[in-house]
Structures are given as C-alpha cells and as structure tokens.
Design a protein around this motif. Structure first.
Motif, mmCIF file in Angstrom:
data_model
loop_
_atom_site.group_PDB
_atom_site.id
_atom_site.type_symbol
_atom_site.label_atom_id
_atom_site.label_comp_id
_atom_site.label_asym_id
_atom_site.label_seq_id
_atom_site.Cartn_x
_atom_site.Cartn_y
_atom_site.Cartn_z
ATOM 1 N N ALA A 171 14.302 -0.208 -31.538
ATOM 2 C CA ALA A 171 13.269 0.840 -30.913
ATOM 3 C C ALA A 171 12.791 1.869 -31.915
ATOM 4 N N THR A 172 13.573 2.226 -32.778
ATOM 5 C CA THR A 172 13.426 3.337 -34.112
ATOM 6 C C THR A 172 12.464 2.605 -34.720
ATOM 7 N N ALA A 173 12.725 1.294 -35.108
ATOM 8 C CA ALA A 173 11.982 0.614 -36.427
ATOM 9 C C ALA A 173 10.538 0.341 -35.665
ATOM 10 N N GLU A 174 10.366 -0.151 -34.445
ATOM 11 C CA GLU A 174 9.141 -0.371 -33.944
ATOM 12 C C GLU A 174 8.276 0.877 -33.756
ATOM 13 N N SER A 175 9.101 2.190 -33.387
ATOM 14 C CA SER A 175 8.127 3.313 -33.120
ATOM 15 C C SER A 175 7.427 3.861 -34.438
ATOM 16 N N LEU A 176 8.046 3.318 -35.778
ATOM 17 C CA LEU A 176 7.255 3.859 -36.697
ATOM 18 C C LEU A 176 6.089 3.227 -36.962
ATOM 19 N N PHE A 177 5.982 2.085 -36.375
ATOM 20 C CA PHE A 177 4.467 1.348 -36.397
ATOM 21 C C PHE A 177 3.516 2.194 -35.955
ATOM 22 N N TYR A 178 3.760 2.837 -34.705
ATOM 23 C CA TYR A 178 3.012 3.636 -33.907
ATOM 24 C C TYR A 178 2.667 5.037 -34.889
ATOM 25 N N GLY A 179 3.722 5.499 -35.769
ATOM 26 C CA GLY A 179 3.361 6.565 -36.545
ATOM 27 C C GLY A 179 2.433 6.283 -37.470
ATOM 28 N N LEU A 180 2.220 4.866 -38.067
ATOM 29 C CA LEU A 180 1.367 4.560 -39.008
ATOM 30 C C LEU A 180 -0.206 4.577 -38.349
ATOM 31 N N THR A 181 -0.100 4.041 -37.004
ATOM 32 C CA THR A 181 -1.426 4.045 -36.204
ATOM 33 C C THR A 181 -1.765 5.359 -36.121
ATOM 34 N N GLY A 182 -0.938 6.280 -35.607
ATOM 35 C CA GLY A 182 -1.266 7.767 -35.535
ATOM 36 C C GLY A 182 -1.912 8.256 -36.689
ATOM 37 N N ALA A 183 -1.423 7.948 -38.088
ATOM 38 C CA ALA A 183 -1.738 8.400 -39.257
ATOM 39 C C ALA A 183 -3.065 7.991 -39.715
ATOM 40 N N ILE A 227 -2.047 -3.409 -36.983
ATOM 41 C CA ILE A 227 -0.722 -2.909 -36.991
ATOM 42 C C ILE A 227 0.002 -3.772 -36.001
ATOM 43 N N GLU A 228 -0.535 -4.094 -34.966
ATOM 44 C CA GLU A 228 0.052 -4.651 -33.667
ATOM 45 C C GLU A 228 0.726 -6.092 -34.236
ATOM 46 N N GLY A 229 -0.168 -6.698 -35.114
ATOM 47 C CA GLY A 229 -0.036 -8.166 -35.523
ATOM 48 C C GLY A 229 0.994 -7.918 -36.646
ATOM 49 N N ILE A 230 1.047 -7.024 -37.383
ATOM 50 C CA ILE A 230 1.971 -6.713 -38.481
ATOM 51 C C ILE A 230 3.437 -6.750 -37.790
ATOM 52 N N ARG A 231 3.489 -5.589 -37.026
ATOM 53 C CA ARG A 231 5.114 -5.548 -36.230
ATOM 54 C C ARG A 231 5.394 -6.607 -35.443
ATOM 55 N N SER A 232 4.481 -7.482 -35.105
ATOM 56 C CA SER A 232 4.921 -8.721 -34.135
ATOM 57 C C SER A 232 5.277 -9.798 -35.128
ATOM 58 N N THR A 233 5.290 -9.619 -36.419
ATOM 59 C CA THR A 233 5.899 -10.948 -37.321
ATOM 60 C C THR A 233 6.678 -10.371 -38.543
ATOM 61 N N TRP A 234 6.847 -8.971 -38.555
ATOM 62 C CA TRP A 234 7.667 -8.626 -39.773
ATOM 63 C C TRP A 234 8.207 -7.112 -39.171
#
Length: 528
Positions: A85-97, A119-126
């Motif tokens: 959950a921590t790793a995935e939440s960081l992607f939303y930090g990128l979205t916010g930025a 970003i949703e596609g990136i976190r879904s595969t990496w």
C-alpha cells in the motif's frame, strides 16, 4: 500562486477524497462517489507548489490504497499490506505533483486525465508485474457507464472517468472577476457523462454463432477454508467427488451432459504428474464425466521453479494443451531477486520455489470451443484475456482459488473486475473458484448463475460462443500509448509554463547565487 485554502485544509480534503474513491469500489460499491474523489484530489493540489502537491497527492494515495486493499492485512499479513500500500500510494503522490504543472495548460482537465491514466498504467505493470487493483474502470460495473468499456477498453474508460472528475473542478472553481459565465464550463463533465451513458442505450452488438454446455466445479477447501495447503489432496478429492456426482446425475437424467468441465486454480495444489493419488483422482473424474476437464494444477518445473497451469485433461488422450499463469504475484508466488535476497521469515519462508510466468496468447481448444483462460490475478491485466480474444477465443474462463482471501472483500473486488472483462471482450465468462465466488457471466457482464462461497457446488450453464471483436479489443494497447504520448507532451509544456509563471510571480526556480563577501580594504586589514 496559492489558491485559497491552507495546506492543512487541502491535506484533509485529499484524505477525504481518497476515502471517497475507496468507497466507490467493493465492499461499499458506491461508484457515484468516484468523480467526486478525483475532483477532490484536483482541487486539493491546485495552486500549490509541486512539492506540496506531491505531499497532498501522497496523502490521497495513502487514504485510498490502504483502505482499498485492507483485505491483504488479514489474509497475507500486515507487513505485506503496509509495504504494498505504501509503494502504490507513492504513485498518487506523482499524480498530485503533476496537477500544478498541468493546470498551466488550456483545457487542463483533458491533459490531467491523460496523466492519471498513464500513471495508472505504469503502477499496474511496474515494478515487477505491478498491481492493477484500484483502476478507475474496475469500479464501473453495475453503472450506466459500464457498457462503454466495450468501446473504450479499460484504459479508455479510466481516462473518461478521470476527465469527469477533473472536469468538475474546472466547472465549479471560481476565477477572479468571474461570475455566472463560469457555468457554461459545466458542459465538459455533463458532456463526458452523456457520452459514457450512450452505450447503455446502444450497447455494442455481439453475435453468437454457437454454444457449449459448461459445468464449473467448486469443490470447497477442507479445514479452516483459507489454506489450500492445509489438506491439498483433500481439495483435489473434493473436486473429484463433485465431478463424479455430476456424472451420476447425468446418467440418472437429472442433469444434461456437459461439453466441458472447469476446475479452479489449485484444485490440484500437488503436482498431478508426480503424485499418483492426485493423478488417479483426476483420471477417475475425467473418465466418469466423459468430457474434457480444464484442471487447475501446480506443476513442478525443476528444483527451483513451479508453474501454475490450466491443463486440458481429455478422457481419452489424457493431459494436453495448457495455459500457464502469466502474472505470478511477487512476494506471494515468487521472490524477486532471490539470488541477492532470500528471506526465510514469515509467509515469505513458505515460498521455497519461484513460480515462473507463462506467455501463451492463443486460446485453448476444448471440445470444439476456443477458450481464453486466465488464472486468478491474471484477470486484472490487459495482456491476458484480451490477446486471447484477438487470437480467436470464443468464450472466457477464469480459474481462481481465493482461499487465502475467503474471509475478506478481495473476492467481491475480483469478481467485479471479472465481470468488466466479460463486458469489455463481449464474451461469456465462466469462473471456477475453490471456495470463493464461482459463477457464469454473460457477454453483457450480467451474472447468470453463481455459487455461495465456502460451499461445494456445481454450476452448469449453456454458454454462448462468439467471434465478434469489440472496438476495445480491436484497439489493443493503442489507447495506453496515446495517453502516454499526450501525458508526456503535457508535462513538458506544463513544466515550461509553470517555470515561467513562478519566475513572473517572483518565485525563482533556482536560488540566486550569494553575493561574495567584500574583501577588507588596506586600512581595514589587521595589523600584523
């Protein structure tokens, strides 16, 4: 640069918005909240610096993802839940930025929706195989916009839903000196919603050119029900017994003769080719029913690896064509970089051999039908069932265990994703689970038949076959590629505009060089 609202207020709005988005998915399943969750993130990050927006976005991601996969805390373990959950939440930090950067562009909601989708596609595969759980499109089942997935695909539908959310911010925010003239901007979210609901009235036509009678066996799991390894041979025995009982019912005229039988993932958690008891059980069941059985088996691939396979077991020729799971779960079914780090503690110590990935993209031929197969988490990835449909799959099957998650809401989330896959592909889909949620789903995503969890059941249904390709299947990966290009272009243009705007407002992008300290004059120099 800063819009009204303190950082604390924006953080609170971001957290509330993340919880709203989580409530759009199962178990709450209120998808009407989805655009408001996205809109809250868009507002909370607007007018901030990139760094502050990243922090606010991260708080949104924490609120969303920690609750969205809360089932992992009790099923797999709190350490795995916290880490993922921590790793995935960081992607939303990128979205916010990205929000303050993208907001410098005209028609910014369109650009921002593309960034969200990328970003949703990136976190879904990496990294590794990623984690697709939480894609916006997965929340759309049982809503008027769900049929749009047959036209747009999962990626396109996520883009449209993100655009709807960011469009709400654009429509309702007040700009300096602006009055009622801001109301025409409502045309964007209203227009997006109108377009998305058109397929509910005019769904994509799917022609059926045949049918097969399919029986899905849910054998149940002995013991506590959440551990396949508690009695793996007992799991197989349950499926054998249920299949033999079906054969008896056919012989007595109480049931029709199926064309094929579907067993779930882990119905043979012991290698059916190495274990004589399990092998004999499968042969007994297949011989009794007299038609091919698609068996879910864990198969040895040497001393260091295993395969998770769907095996077509024919009553005459025995085991034949196979599908191998393409997306094993990192730290659940294999240890990444085991040669560098080989953990021997907790649940990780149970993974003694790594599960290898399969690569099959063609359907399984079973008694005249071409079946696109997916195993458990495979159903959440775009490159599994979609490719098999493009290569001729006439119906779909999902073999899943779900035993580890049997007392959690993961089962409802996965079943919703599965229904969206049937709708996207325009194919009937049969789910067989050991003790989770087995069922039959038609090409419109509707549940035709299902079995209660933690029971032994056989679901039998005549399933339609089709060769029609929906626009979503025809497009393949092109929407993802398009949104990636649009996002990268938007980020470049937005960054340039963002830097200019900050410079014009008196916020230099780099600190000014310090003035050199003056050297002492001759009469100020110390006397030696």
């Amino acid at each position: 640069m800063n819009a009204p609202g303190s950082l604390a207020l924006r953080a609170g709005v971001a957290i509330a918005s993340g919880l709203l988005l989580s409530a759009a998915f199962e178990p709450v399943a209120l998808p009407v909240l989805l655009p408001f969750g996205i809109a809250g993130l868009g507002w909370a990050c607007s007018g901030l610096s990139v760094r502050r927006a990243a922090l606010v976005g991260w708080l949104f991601g924490i609120a969303f993802y920690f609750t969205h996969i809360a089932w992992m805390r009790t099923s797999i373990g709190p350490d795995a839940w916290f880490g993922l959950a921590t790793a995935e939440s960081l992607f939303y930090g990128l979205t916010g930025a990205a929000v303050p950067v993208i907001r410098t562009l005209p028609a910014w909601p369109v650009w921002m929706a593309a960034v969200w989708t990328m970003i949703e596609g990136i976190r879904s595969t990496w990294p590794f195989s990623g984690m697709p759980w939480g894609r916006l499109s997965f929340a759309a089942i049982d809503t008027p916009v769900a049929p749009a997935v047959a036209y747009l695909g999962m990626t396109g539908l996520s883009f449209a839903l993100a655009l709807l959310g960011f469009g709400l911010v654009w429509a309702f925010e007040r700009r300096p000196g602006e009055g009622r003239e801001r109301w025409p901007r409502l045309a964007l979210p209203v227009g997006v919603l109108a377009v998305l609901t058109i397929p509910a009235v005019a769904p994509y036509p799917v022609d059926e050119d045949g049918s097969v009678d399919v029986a899905a066996v849910q054998g149940n799991v002995p013991g506590p029900g959440n551990d396949i390894l508690f009695d793996p041979r007992g799991v197989t025995a349950n499926h054998v017994e249920a299949t033999v009982s079906l054969a008896d019912a056919v012989a007595a005229g109480r049931a029709t003769q199926p064309d094929l039988v579907l067993w779930p993932e882990n119905s043979t958690a012991v290698d059916p080719f190495d274990d004589s008891e399990v092998n004999e059980g499968i042969r007994t069941a297949v011989s009794a029913i007299g038609v091919p059985v698609l068996v879910g088996g864990i198969v040895s691939a040497g001393p260091d690896h295993v395969l998770n396979q769907g095996i077509v077991w024919d009553p005459i020729t025995g085991p034949g064509e196979r599908y191998t799971k393409q997306h094993p779960v990192p730290y659940g079914e294999y240890i990444p970089f085991r040669d560098i780090w080989d953990p021997k503690f907790g649940q990780l110590s149970l993974i003694s051999r790594d599960m290898k990935s399969g690569s099959r993209t063609t359907p399984l031929p079973v008694d005249g039908a071409l079946i696109g197969d997916a195993i458990c988490f495979d159903v959440a990835y775009d490159d599994v069932l979609d490719e098999q449909v493009r290569n001729g799959a006439q119906m779909l099957a999902v073999q899943t265990s779900n035993a580890s998650f049997i007392f959690t809401h993961q089962i409802e989330q996965q079943f919703a994703i599965t229904r969206m896959r049937a709708l996207e592909a325009g194919r009937w889909l049969v789910v067989a689970s050991t003790n989770g949620r087995s069922g039959v789903i038609d090409a419109a995503g509707e549940v035709v038949a299902s079995a209660d969890p933690r029971t032994t059941a056989v679901i039998q249904q005549r399933v339609g076959l089709s060769e029609t390709l929906t626009p979503a299947i025809r497009m393949g990966d092109w929407p993802a590629r398009l949104f990636t290009l649009v996002s990268l272009l938007g980020l470049v243009l937005g960054t340039l505009a963002y830097r200019r705007r900050r410079q014009d407002a008196g916020f230099p992008t780099e600190p000014a060089p310090a003035e050199p300290a003056p050297s002492p004059s001759t009469n100020e120099a110390p006397v030696a």
